[in-house]
Design a protein around this motif. Structure first.
Motif, short mmCIF file in Angstrom:
data_model
loop_
_atom_site.label_atom_id
_atom_site.label_comp_id
_atom_site.label_asym_id
_atom_site.label_seq_id
_atom_site.Cartn_x
_atom_site.Cartn_y
_atom_site.Cartn_z
N ASN A 436 0.84 -1.20 0.00
CA ASN A 436 0.00 0.00 0.00
C ASN A 436 0.87 1.25 0.00
N PRO A 437 0.49 2.25 -0.79
CA PRO A 437 -0.57 2.20 -1.81
C PRO A 437 -0.06 1.58 -3.10
N VAL A 438 -0.95 0.92 -3.83
CA VAL A 438 -0.56 0.26 -5.07
C VAL A 438 -0.21 1.28 -6.15
N THR A 439 -0.81 2.45 -6.08
CA THR A 439 -0.54 3.47 -7.10
C THR A 439 0.83 4.11 -6.96
N ASP A 440 1.48 3.91 -5.81
CA ASP A 440 2.83 4.45 -5.61
C ASP A 440 3.83 3.48 -6.24
N VAL A 441 3.94 3.57 -7.57
CA VAL A 441 4.76 2.61 -8.32
C VAL A 441 6.24 2.98 -8.26
N GLU A 470 5.69 17.67 -17.30
CA GLU A 470 4.38 17.02 -17.16
C GLU A 470 4.57 15.51 -17.09
N LEU A 471 3.91 14.90 -16.10
CA LEU A 471 3.88 13.45 -15.96
C LEU A 471 2.56 13.07 -15.29
N ASP A 472 1.75 12.29 -16.02
CA ASP A 472 0.42 11.91 -15.53
C ASP A 472 -0.36 13.18 -15.17
N SER A 473 -0.73 13.31 -13.91
CA SER A 473 -1.49 14.50 -13.50
C SER A 473 -0.62 15.54 -12.81
N THR A 474 0.70 15.38 -12.86
CA THR A 474 1.63 16.34 -12.25
C THR A 474 2.15 17.31 -13.31
N ARG A 475 2.16 18.58 -12.95
CA ARG A 475 2.58 19.62 -13.89
C ARG A 475 3.38 20.67 -13.11
N GLN A 498 2.87 6.90 -11.12
CA GLN A 498 1.78 5.97 -10.87
C GLN A 498 1.71 4.84 -11.88
N ASP A 499 2.51 4.93 -12.93
CA ASP A 499 2.51 3.91 -13.97
C ASP A 499 3.85 3.99 -14.69
N ILE A 500 4.54 2.84 -14.81
CA ILE A 500 5.85 2.86 -15.46
C ILE A 500 5.73 3.05 -16.96
N HIS A 501 4.52 2.96 -17.51
CA HIS A 501 4.31 3.14 -18.95
C HIS A 501 3.91 4.57 -19.29
N SER A 502 3.97 5.47 -18.31
CA SER A 502 3.67 6.87 -18.56
C SER A 502 4.81 7.52 -19.34
N VAL A 503 4.52 8.71 -19.84
CA VAL A 503 5.48 9.44 -20.68
C VAL A 503 5.76 10.80 -20.04
N LEU A 504 7.03 11.10 -19.84
CA LEU A 504 7.46 12.40 -19.33
C LEU A 504 7.56 13.38 -20.49
N GLU A 505 6.92 14.54 -20.35
CA GLU A 505 6.94 15.56 -21.39
C GLU A 505 7.55 16.84 -20.83
#
Length: 832
Positions: A436-441, A470-475, A498-505
């Protein structure tokens, strides 16, 4: 950073001496003051500033004998202790100077004219302040005085005896023998402001380049309740050269920042450097908005007001649950953090009907973190969901934010902000102990050093660039470097993943005060492609991240994550990409999607042609061989062989990737013909949504509403075609090792499925699947939304257009190449 605290109090003339353990001790500082010096694991207390060590006598004979035998060792220890104390506390003054109320001597006899001190001061809070108003409270504010010059004035905290300011500013001090005075006043609307006390801080007693916390007792409070007010401050002193000070002041003069930032009653804050805050407001959506029309729908838009700046969103037609996904940025100074006022209108009528109003307070929000805040409108008129991110710049960044500053030099390396404890937190065994938490990848640390050769957006041939992360919902964003095409930021961020398949912009914009910020370039980096600790240059691309544009950015990233949590997140719904621009309708885009489907189905068509060719017996030997192989496979086929066949395909492609030298490279580039086919349609690249189009008020429409509805329908069809093409491409890329992590995961799953099908009857597996689906609603918490694990897994795989966007162009330094060319050219001419 080490933190020390000192507490200073007023001088009591009746208590000039006191006794400790039966021995008299005289004070060099104010009586009742204890200075604590802590260094590593050793802690020493020096009472009343005296450097003489007092040892308590023990009646024990054994202890006395031991002390007598080790007198030499004790004297050596006293010498070491005295030397350590002198590194923090200078030579103390005599008792006569205390009785004479004389000022303490300066630590240096003469002031070095070439030495100044960069003094960062944080006024945190006050405690137990005096009551000055009739209602039993006060309206305190603080004036900071250095010498004869008033340097800074805080904001007024109304009706509080324990005010919290948390205001930070920076000044240059020339002579440390001149103390700082903190004068607290009670603000009165009628009449003169009344003094609430004064605190003094001697700068020469403080260590250099260390955060020093002080709890200062107020003097001259003029109160009768027997209490003492406390002012809590923190200060850091860093020696600098006079050249550095002059350059900083020149830069501040260019940006017109030497002025009164906080509306003081005594004039401007002379030479004060105040850090800025950037508030990023992202309007996500509205929920359950109140409809004014009889049909139950409305055309809502939102007006935002922050201070004196106003903005509005676009209008969303015929809905009570609009989705805007628009961002607005506001600049303010530390200490100024007014609330955001939201007003929602219905654009159905010509005047715009009022729907509701809401207030979003920002004072309680942490910095460098994105917060999702639901804002309730008044009278239950609905809810507006916002993303709020507050980013603060440092005083040094504000002082050196000019492009021509000589201090603007990119660092070779920046210390990592990721601790060993945070990195070990995502190890396999640590994850097993706590899921816990699972979203903290995982955690991502990105360091932005500099950019080079950016495009000019101002009339002067320069730009005012800043970078948005920008990453997921972080800006998050960096500070702005003014009037340059080669900005240096030297900024690092820690972002939760929150996901290793996210993209950093990383998006670079040109800051404009009177209009919307202009886009310069961007880069997109999938997290799985990050090589920890690798510092590299990356070529900037356009908004669609397809074609290269002028400029490059130098970054370094470190990504640590938990593989176990990543597997769980992979089979769960992917997070919505809030900050992406929506595609507009384009005939070229539809043609592109159809071409992608044709390319993916060409292999299936070729297989069908081969089977039909075998049925025709045009080649008897080929048809006979195919016929016998088919009979053998069908006769011996078992269900567990199906995942085994897919596993063989993966193994074959694995060998091909190894031979081509691309094994283990995530998001490897695809073929050149595919890239050319995707980049070819010009309308897809040129049609971009500008900030002006989003914030401008839409014109009134009559019969064009019908055309708008048709366009929405065509856009929906275009989206369906894109989804079909993307799904087929993702299946292909799953077997092509475009993302090795996912392909290896698929191989493990196929092996497990083959073993299960071999040992467990198919009937039992189907029964378990049906029971799981029917009982999931009762086993999951309330509000659970069922998902398709296979679809969620495929959504993590990239399509061909995404592979093109994530392809990293090789950055070529045009100026360096030109110099090499000229060198070779002249050398060739000289030789000949």
């Amino acid at each position: 950073m080490d933190r020390e605290e000192t507490k200073s109090s007023s001088i009591d003339e009746g208590r000039q001496n006191f006794t400790t353990n039966g021995n008299d001790s005289s004070s060099a500082d104010s009586p009742g003051t204890n200075n604590h010096i802590q260094n590593g694991h050793d802690k020493t207390m020096i009472t009343n500033g005296s450097l003489n060590m007092t040892v308590e006598e023990d009646s024990s004979t054994d202890l006395s004998r031991t002390l007598n035998n080790s007198r030499v060792t004790l004297n050596k220890f006293k010498d070491q202790l005295t030397q350590r104390a002198r590194t923090v506390i200078p030579k103390t003054q005599s008792i006569s100077s205390i009785f004479a109320n004389s000022a303490p001597p300066s630590p240096t006899a003469e002031t070095d004219p070439d030495q100044v001190y960069w003094t960062e001061i944080l006024i945190e809070r006050g405690t137990n302040l005096a009551v000055k108003d009739i209602g039993g409270s006060s309206d305190p504010y603080v004036k900071v005085v250095y010498g004869t010059e008033e340097k800074y004035t805080t904001a007024t905290v109304t009706k509080s005896l324990n005010p919290v300011w948390n205001e930070k500013f920076t000044i240059f001090t020339q002579d440390l023998a001149i103390p700082l005075y903190f004068n607290i006043f009670d603000h009165d609307r009628i009449g003169r402001d009344e003094s609430m006390g004064t605190a003094k801080l001697d700068l020469w007693k403080l260590p250099f380049e260390r955060l020093y916390g002080a709890s200062l007792e107020l003097e001259e409070e003029k109160r009768n309740d027997g209490k003492n007010g406390i002012l809590k401050v923190s200060i850091t002193i860093t020696p600098k050269s006079v050249e550095f000070r002059d350059e900083v002041l020149r830069n501040l003069a260019k940006q017109s920042q030497i002025k009164s930032f906080f509306g003081t009653r005594s004039g401007a804050n002379n030479g004060v450097i105040v850090p800025r805050r950037t508030v990023d407001v992202f309007v996500i959506e509205g929920r359950n908005l109140k409809a004014r029309n009889a049909d139950g729908f409305c055309n809502p838009y939102v007006r935002l007001k922050y201070g004196n700046k106003k903005n509005r969103t676009q209008t969303i037609k015929y809905t009570r649950t609009p989705t805007w996904h628009q961002s607005f940025m506001y600049d303010t100074y530390v200490g100024e953090l007014p609330p955001i006022e939201l007003t929602v209108y219905d654009d159905t009528s010509s005047s715009g009907d009022f729907i509701g109003r809401g207030i979003c307070n920002l004072a309680h929000l942490n910095e460098e973190r994105t917060h999702r805040i639901p804002v309730d409108l008044e009278d239950n008129a609905g809810v507006i969901d916002l993303f709020i991110t507050i980013t603060q710049t440092t005083a040094l960044q504000e002082a050196t934010n000019d492009g021509d500053s000589a201090s603007n030099i990119a660092l070779d390396a920046m210390p990592s902000r990721l601790t060993a404890q945070e990195m070990n937190r995502y190890s396999f065994f640590s994850t097993l102990r706590s899921m816990n938490p699972v979203t903290d990848v995982g955690k991502l640390e990105v360091k932005i050093f500099q950019a080079r050769d950016l495009s000019a957006k101002d009339l002067t041939g320069k730009s005012d660039p800043f970078c948005i992360v920008e990453l997921d919902s972080t800006r998050l964003r960096t500070h702005t470097i003014y009037k340059t095409l080669d900005p240096v930021w030297n900024k690092s961020f820690i972002i939760p993943a929150q996901d290793i398949h996210s993209v950093l912009e990383l998006n670079i914009y040109d800051e404009d005060t009177n209009r919307d910020n202009e886009f310069i370039g961007k880069v997109a980096i999938p997290l799985l492609t990050i090589k920890n600790g690798e510092k590299k240059w990356m070529q900037l691309k356009d908004r669609k991240c397809l074609l290269p544009v002028k400029g490059a950015i130098e970054i370094e990233a470190t990504f640590v994550y938990s593989n176990l949590k990543a597997v769980i997140r992979t089979i769960n719904p992917r997070q919505v990409p809030y900050y992406q621009l929506d595609n507009k309708f384009s005939v070229g885009a539809i043609k592109q999607h159809v071409t992608r489907i044709q390319n993916m189905l060409s292999g299936v068509v070729n297989v069908m042609k081969f089977i039909n060719h075998c049925f025709q017996w045009d080649n008897p030997w080929l048809s006979f061989s195919t016929f016998m192989v088919t009979l053998t496979i069908v006769w011996n086929f078992q269900l567990y062989m199906l995942p085994g066949t897919l596993l063989l395909i993966l193994v074959r492609n694995l060998i091909n990737e190894y031979r081509q030298g691309r094994l283990g490279k995530a998001y490897a580039p695809i073929r050149d013909e595919t890239i050319s086919a995707l980049v070819q349609p010009a309308p897809v690249i040129e049609e971009e949504i500008t900030e002006a189009e989003l914030t401008s008020k839409e014109p009134k429409k009559s019969f064009l509403g019908v055309i708008s509805g048709i366009q929405d329908t065509v856009m929906e069809i275009q989206g369906y075609i894109d989804d079909v093409a993307s799904t087929l491409e993702r299946i292909k890329n799953m077997f092509n090792y475009s993302v090795p992590w996912l392909s290896v995961l698929l191989m493990i799953v196929l092996v497990l499925v083959s073993v299960l099908l071999y040992y467990i009857p198919l009937r039992a597996l189907i029964l378990a699947f049906v029971i799981n689906k029917f009982t999931k609603r009762f086993r999951k918490p309330k509000g659970f939304i069922d998902n398709n694990e296979l679809a969620d897994f495929l959504s993590r795989l990239p399509s061909d257009p995404e592979l093109v966007r994530y392809f990293s162009f090789t950055f070529v330094n045009i100026e360096k190449e030109r110099q090499i060319f000229l060198f070779l050219f002249y050398r060739y001419n000289i030789v000949n």
